[in-house]
Design an enzyme around this catalytic site. Structure first.
Site: not given
Ligand code: OKP
Ligand code: ZN
Length: 344
Positions: A159, A195, A197, A284
């Site tokens: 990110h 991932d 996300h 994840d």
């Molecule tokens: C980092 B990685 C949602 C809150 C999100 C940030 C998540 C960062 C993920 N309720 N908070 O990609 O695993």
């Molecule tokens: Zn993630």
């Protein structure tokens, strides 16, 4: 497979994060990397070696000098201003607000943090730098002839943008490794991001470039963090046109839909023909993950490893997310063992 790891990741420990308006214990915590290292030892995946130090210039191939300067001086400035808790932005910088570089530390934090999920602590810079060294060292091991290596990075990286942190990420480890691979002589590198996300930082860094392909399978941005990027119609621009591919999937999908998307993406990577593959390895997408919404099983992670091993590329694994601490070690070693055609 060799794993690169250092206990220096523990220098970054934010303790709390903002979640649904509350300060809760951080999901992104030091234990995450330690349990993975423990499991790698227990299973006997291979040797664990420390990273070597890479000069700032290597990071500056991806990140701006002013951002690196900010990260490196943040804690001294923050404490000099009388603060002792985590640094968070106090103002959002959007394009219609201008693009000045504030002198005060509060302004600089706002300038360089694009969300509230990347707290800055006393040890963040040292840990983030160690994390980038881990990814670069793994890349170097592969460049010198190993088929694959695992960079057990923490904090994660996908990110992080050229000049800003967000989503637990400060330096974009996968992007830094990809750039180092090009600088070592490769013509084309593919980054596969598994991932949960979307790796908005990695996508943005290479969006206009043809020498790095970025592809991701992730929770649909209409419903999942990071919300603003990760749609299927984002395919790159300028000379980067065609070298960015997104497979957003609806929350709740299991291995069936997930592997169908992965197979499509792997076909596109095959067409691209990279000299090396970098895998942004977040686990994840696991069904038991506390902050994510896919339903992959631990066995699915073995299958992922097998699938990647069958592609035949020299492969650098870079650790990203994964927050179900009890299953984290198993899910990561399942990928690595699957890649090498072993089953644990
Ligand atoms: C980092 B990685 C949602 C809150 C999100 C940030 C998540 C960062 C993920 N309720 N908070 O990609 O695993
Ligand atoms: Zn993630």
């Amino acid at each position: 497979m060799i794993t690169v790891f250092t206990a220096d990741h523990r220098l970054h420990d934010s303790k709390v994060e903002l979640f649904a308006g509350k300060l809760v214990p951080s999901f992104e915590k030091p234990e995450r990397a330690d349990v993975v290292a423990d499991r790698i030892r227990a299973v006997g995946v291979g040797e664990i070696v420390p990273p070597r130090d890479f000069p700032l210039d290597v990071l500056a191939r991806v990140h701006s000098r002013s951002y690196l300067e900010f990260l490196g001086t943040f804690w001294a400035q923050w404490t000099a201003a009388g603060y002792a808790h985590n640094g968070y932005p106090t103002c959002e910088r959007t394009w219609w607000m201008g693009d000045r570089a504030p002198g005060c530390v509060e302004g600089q934090v706002s300038r360089h943090c694009h969300d509230f999920a990347a707290p800055l602590t006393s040890g963040t810079w040292r840990a983030a730098r160690a994390s980038a060294n881990v990814a670069l060292s793994a890349q170097e091991i592969v460049r010198k002839g190993a088929r694959a290596a695992f960079g057990l990075c923490r904090p994660p990286g996908h990110h992080a943008y050229i000049d800003s942190c967000g989503g637990y990420c400060y330096l974009n480890n996968a992007a830094i490794a990809a750039q180092a691979c090009l600088d070592d002589g490769a013509a084309r590198v593919a980054i596969l991001d598994v991932d949960f996300h979307h790796g908005n930082g990695t996508q943005a860094i290479f969006y206009r470039r043809s020498d790095v392909f970025y592809g991701s399978v992730h929770g649909h941005p209409d419903q999942c963090y990071p919300y603003f990027l990760g749609y299927a119609d984002e395919r790159g621009s300028g000379s980067g046109e065609g070298f960015n591919r997104n497979y957003p999937l609806r929350p709740g999908v299991d291995g069936r839909a997930w592997f169908a998307a992965l197979e499509e993406l792997l076909k596109e990577i095959r067409q691209y023909g990279p000299d090396e593959l970098i895998v942004s390895l977040g686990v994840d997408a696991f069904e038991g993950d506390p902050i994510s919404r896919f339903r992959l099983s631990s066995t699915d992670f073995s299958r992922l490893g097998e699938c990647l091993g069958a592609q035949g590329y020299r492969t650098v694994f870079v650790f990203e997310g994964g927050y179900a601490v009890d299953a984290l070690g198993t899910n990561v070693t399942n990928v690595l063992e699957g890649f090498e055609g072993r089953h644990s």
